[in-house]
Design an enzyme around this catalytic site. Sequence first.
Site, PDB file in Angstrom:
ATOM      1  N   MET A  76       0.823  -1.205   0.000  1.00 42.48           N
ATOM      2  CA  MET A  76       0.000   0.000   0.000  1.00 42.48           C
ATOM      3  C   MET A  76       0.864   1.265   0.000  1.00 42.48           C
ATOM      4  O   MET A  76       0.831   2.056   0.938  1.00 42.48           O
ATOM      5  CB  MET A  76      -0.959  -0.025   1.207  1.00 42.48           C
ATOM      6  CG  MET A  76      -1.799  -1.288   1.281  1.00 42.48           C
ATOM      7  SD  MET A  76      -2.742  -1.640  -0.226  1.00 42.48           S
ATOM      8  CE  MET A  76      -4.258  -0.805   0.171  1.00 42.48           C
ATOM      9  N   HIS A  79      -5.229  -5.535  -7.732  1.00 48.37           N
ATOM     10  CA  HIS A  79      -6.141  -4.501  -7.247  1.00 48.37           C
ATOM     11  C   HIS A  79      -7.553  -5.074  -7.136  1.00 48.37           C
ATOM     12  O   HIS A  79      -8.029  -5.721  -8.070  1.00 48.37           O
ATOM     13  CB  HIS A  79      -6.127  -3.289  -8.192  1.00 48.37           C
ATOM     14  CG  HIS A  79      -6.899  -2.142  -7.635  1.00 48.37           C
ATOM     15  ND1 HIS A  79      -6.426  -1.346  -6.613  1.00 48.37           N
ATOM     16  CD2 HIS A  79      -8.145  -1.679  -7.919  1.00 48.37           C
ATOM     17  CE1 HIS A  79      -7.334  -0.436  -6.306  1.00 48.37           C
ATOM     18  NE2 HIS A  79      -8.387  -0.617  -7.088  1.00 48.37           N
TER      19      HIS A  79
HETATM   20  C1  GAR Z   1      -5.820  -7.352  -1.544  1.00 46.76           C
HETATM   21  O1  GAR Z   1      -7.221  -7.374  -1.526  1.00 46.76           O
HETATM   22  C2  GAR Z   1      -5.320  -6.475  -2.677  1.00 46.76           C
HETATM   23  O2  GAR Z   1      -6.140  -6.510  -3.795  1.00 46.76           O
HETATM   24  C3  GAR Z   1      -5.336  -5.111  -2.031  1.00 46.76           C
HETATM   25  O3  GAR Z   1      -4.845  -5.337  -0.736  1.00 46.76           O
HETATM   26  C4  GAR Z   1      -5.275  -6.627  -0.306  1.00 46.76           C
HETATM   27  C5  GAR Z   1      -4.108  -7.348   0.333  1.00 46.76           C
HETATM   28  O4  GAR Z   1      -4.534  -8.498   1.003  1.00 46.76           O
HETATM   29  N1  GAR Z   1      -4.527  -4.165  -2.743  1.00 46.76           N
HETATM   30  C6  GAR Z   1      -4.877  -2.911  -2.968  1.00 46.76           C
HETATM   31  O5  GAR Z   1      -5.902  -2.421  -2.538  1.00 46.76           O
HETATM   32  C7  GAR Z   1      -3.899  -2.113  -3.803  1.00 46.76           C
HETATM   33  N2  GAR Z   1      -4.442  -0.854  -4.160  1.00 46.76           N
HETATM   34  P1  GAR Z   1      -3.470  -9.526   1.606  1.00 46.76           P
HETATM   35  O6  GAR Z   1      -2.485  -8.718   2.461  1.00 46.76           O
HETATM   36  O7  GAR Z   1      -4.274 -10.471   2.446  1.00 46.76           O
HETATM   37  O8  GAR Z   1      -2.790 -10.206   0.473  1.00 46.76           O
END
Ligand code: GAR
Length: 190
Positions: free
Chosen positions: A95, A112
């Site tokens: 992030m 995303h």
């Molecule tokens: C996921 O849902 C991914 O798509 C999102 O963060 C989450 C991470 O989950 N990414 C974003 O929003 C990027 N803009 P995780 O830590 O359990 O893999």
Amino acid sequence: MVTKKIAILFSGSGSNLEKILEKVHNKKFRTCKIEVVCLICNKKDAFGIQRAKKYGLDTLVIEHQDFPNREEFDKELVRIIKQSGAELSVLAGFMRILTPFFTQNIKAINLHPSLLPLFKGAHAIKESYDSSMKIGGITVHYVNEELDGGEIIAQECFQKGTMSFKEFEEKIHSLEHELLPKTIIDILDN
Ligand code: GAR
């Protein structure tokens, strides 16, 4: 058989990181073996660090607040990734907004949780659930200097129906856990 090296960057829970480790790391495919050689996290308490340990992998914690600005932080990321020999970097819930210094030096893909170009940014799941759209979905795209803006590589979508927010969120994550590993393999195993 050639070994292709990847880096994974994450900030939080790391469920997608874990799926990559489970389905891709040290696995042989048609033309190559894929190895995760570099794990970077910008949050020292991220649960993903524990998940990686189960696979015997250490994570390098690089905290952005230790750097005077975004570009200095990105320079350190680029230095570490180049040093690791990774030819592809995967942003799995990383992030951070990346500067052109990163995007021009590193070939990276990002996961995303919406159907880009809709619902860019950090609140994509909530915004797409609250929208009047009948479908939700996810995207894997190349990273460029525009936030969530690079070339789209793969997408999946589903009907929202009468799902609760929790069900919607779970559906997003279950699709992500399939699509991100598959996309990495599709890119590298050619
Ligand atoms: C996921 O849902 C991914 O798509 C999102 O963060 C989450 C991470 O989950 N990414 C974003 O929003 C990027 N803009 P995780 O830590 O359990 O893999």
